[in-house]
Design a protein around this motif. Sequence first.
Motif, PDB file in Angstrom:
ATOM      1  N   MET A 238      66.196  36.611  60.236  1.00 55.92           N
ATOM      2  CA  MET A 238      66.828  36.516  61.554  1.00 55.92           C
ATOM      3  C   MET A 238      65.891  37.125  62.600  1.00 55.92           C
ATOM      4  N   THR A 239      65.758  36.479  63.715  1.00 55.14           N
ATOM      5  CA  THR A 239      64.867  36.954  64.769  1.00 55.14           C
ATOM      6  C   THR A 239      65.635  37.762  65.804  1.00 55.14           C
ATOM      7  N   GLY A 240      64.919  38.482  66.649  1.00 55.60           N
ATOM      8  CA  GLY A 240      65.522  39.212  67.754  1.00 55.60           C
ATOM      9  C   GLY A 240      65.814  40.669  67.458  1.00 55.60           C
ATOM     10  N   PHE A 241      65.605  41.111  66.229  1.00 54.85           N
ATOM     11  CA  PHE A 241      65.837  42.503  65.873  1.00 54.85           C
ATOM     12  C   PHE A 241      64.560  43.051  65.240  1.00 54.85           C
ATOM     13  N   THR A 242      63.995  44.070  65.848  1.00 57.70           N
ATOM     14  CA  THR A 242      62.724  44.617  65.390  1.00 57.70           C
ATOM     15  C   THR A 242      62.945  45.723  64.368  1.00 57.70           C
ATOM     16  N   GLY A 243      62.240  45.616  63.232  1.00 55.04           N
ATOM     17  CA  GLY A 243      62.317  46.659  62.228  1.00 55.04           C
ATOM     18  C   GLY A 243      63.652  46.743  61.533  1.00 55.04           C
ATOM     19  N   VAL A 244      64.392  45.621  61.481  1.00 51.37           N
ATOM     20  CA  VAL A 244      65.730  45.572  60.890  1.00 51.37           C
ATOM     21  C   VAL A 244      65.748  44.536  59.776  1.00 51.37           C
ATOM     22  N   ARG A 245      66.398  44.846  58.670  1.00 48.16           N
ATOM     23  CA  ARG A 245      66.539  43.879  57.587  1.00 48.16           C
ATOM     24  C   ARG A 245      67.923  43.258  57.659  1.00 48.16           C
ATOM     25  N   ILE A 246      67.984  41.951  57.918  1.00 52.45           N
ATOM     26  CA  ILE A 246      69.239  41.214  57.980  1.00 52.45           C
ATOM     27  C   ILE A 246      69.105  40.011  57.059  1.00 52.45           C
ATOM     28  N   VAL A 247      69.913  39.952  56.012  1.00 50.62           N
ATOM     29  CA  VAL A 247      69.810  38.825  55.083  1.00 50.62           C
ATOM     30  C   VAL A 247      70.364  37.564  55.737  1.00 50.62           C
ATOM     31  N   ASP A 248      69.957  36.414  55.213  1.00 48.43           N
ATOM     32  CA  ASP A 248      70.281  35.141  55.849  1.00 48.43           C
ATOM     33  C   ASP A 248      71.783  34.871  55.934  1.00 48.43           C
ATOM     34  N   SER A 249      72.549  35.344  54.968  1.00 52.69           N
ATOM     35  CA  SER A 249      73.982  35.037  54.966  1.00 52.69           C
ATOM     36  C   SER A 249      74.791  35.959  55.871  1.00 52.69           C
ATOM     37  N   ALA A 250      74.182  36.992  56.435  1.00 52.37           N
ATOM     38  CA  ALA A 250      74.887  37.875  57.361  1.00 52.37           C
ATOM     39  C   ALA A 250      75.062  37.183  58.711  1.00 52.37           C
ATOM     40  N   ASP A 251      76.120  37.537  59.419  1.00 54.21           N
ATOM     41  CA  ASP A 251      76.429  36.970  60.731  1.00 54.21           C
ATOM     42  C   ASP A 251      76.351  38.105  61.752  1.00 54.21           C
ATOM     43  N   VAL A 252      75.218  38.205  62.430  1.00 54.11           N
ATOM     44  CA  VAL A 252      74.989  39.283  63.389  1.00 54.11           C
ATOM     45  C   VAL A 252      74.834  38.675  64.775  1.00 54.11           C
ATOM     46  N   SER A 253      75.710  39.063  65.688  1.00 55.96           N
ATOM     47  CA  SER A 253      75.640  38.528  67.042  1.00 55.96           C
ATOM     48  C   SER A 253      74.326  38.913  67.709  1.00 55.96           C
ATOM     49  N   PRO A 254      73.708  37.969  68.415  1.00 54.15           N
ATOM     50  CA  PRO A 254      72.502  38.324  69.172  1.00 54.15           C
ATOM     51  C   PRO A 254      72.786  39.316  70.290  1.00 54.15           C
ATOM     52  N   ASP A 255      74.076  39.508  70.637  1.00 60.98           N
ATOM     53  CA  ASP A 255      74.453  40.478  71.659  1.00 60.98           C
ATOM     54  C   ASP A 255      74.688  41.867  71.085  1.00 60.98           C
TER      55      ASP A 255
END
Length: 203
Positions: free
Chosen positions: A1-18
């Motif tokens: 997932m893009t837009g978060f620096t130095g963060v591990r977010i797996v593909d199946s997670a749903d993280v708001s860009p906000d």
Amino acid sequence: MTGFTGVRIVDSADVSPDASVGAGSSIWHLAQVREQAQLGENCIVGRGAYIGTGVVMGDNCKVQNYALVYEPAKLGDGVFIGPAVVLTNDTYPRAINPDGTIKSAHDWEPVGVTIERGAAVGARATCVAPVTIGAWATVAAGAVVVKDVPPYALVAGVPARRIAWVGESGVPLKAGDADGLWICPASGDRYIETDGNLSKESL
């Protein structure tokens, strides 16, 4: 997932860009982090966990699998939320209004749970908003918290009641040789009880 620096977010997670997620944090499979949520650095959000809109988490928090942290909860630094914990946000829940119409976001006022620095909430416990869990307190697994928990308290049961004091190591304290003195068997730290409240003895 893009837009978060130095963060591990797996593909199946749903993280708001906000949302805001601090460096070093990890968000695991099927977790959801909603809009305007603020997660500090080095946080862990486990599989299937839910972090509601506008929830604020400090640094080094750990939210275990399938926990539900509803807005507007506020978690201090180093808070532990066990598996399947629920932090509620509706004091008088209803699906419909008295006229039978479905309730919307405008028909009720969310209230949050506040958990202070270093506190821990055990697996499948429920904290009924609005309550505050004091710093370094521990809520036992399966407890239902309906009133504020003082710092360093260990609470258990339904409804939750204080059954002991715990230190910052999480270990139940032992009575010292003076009235109101409590000692941590893990660290040797000393605590003073005054009028039903506990504080760490200053060096």
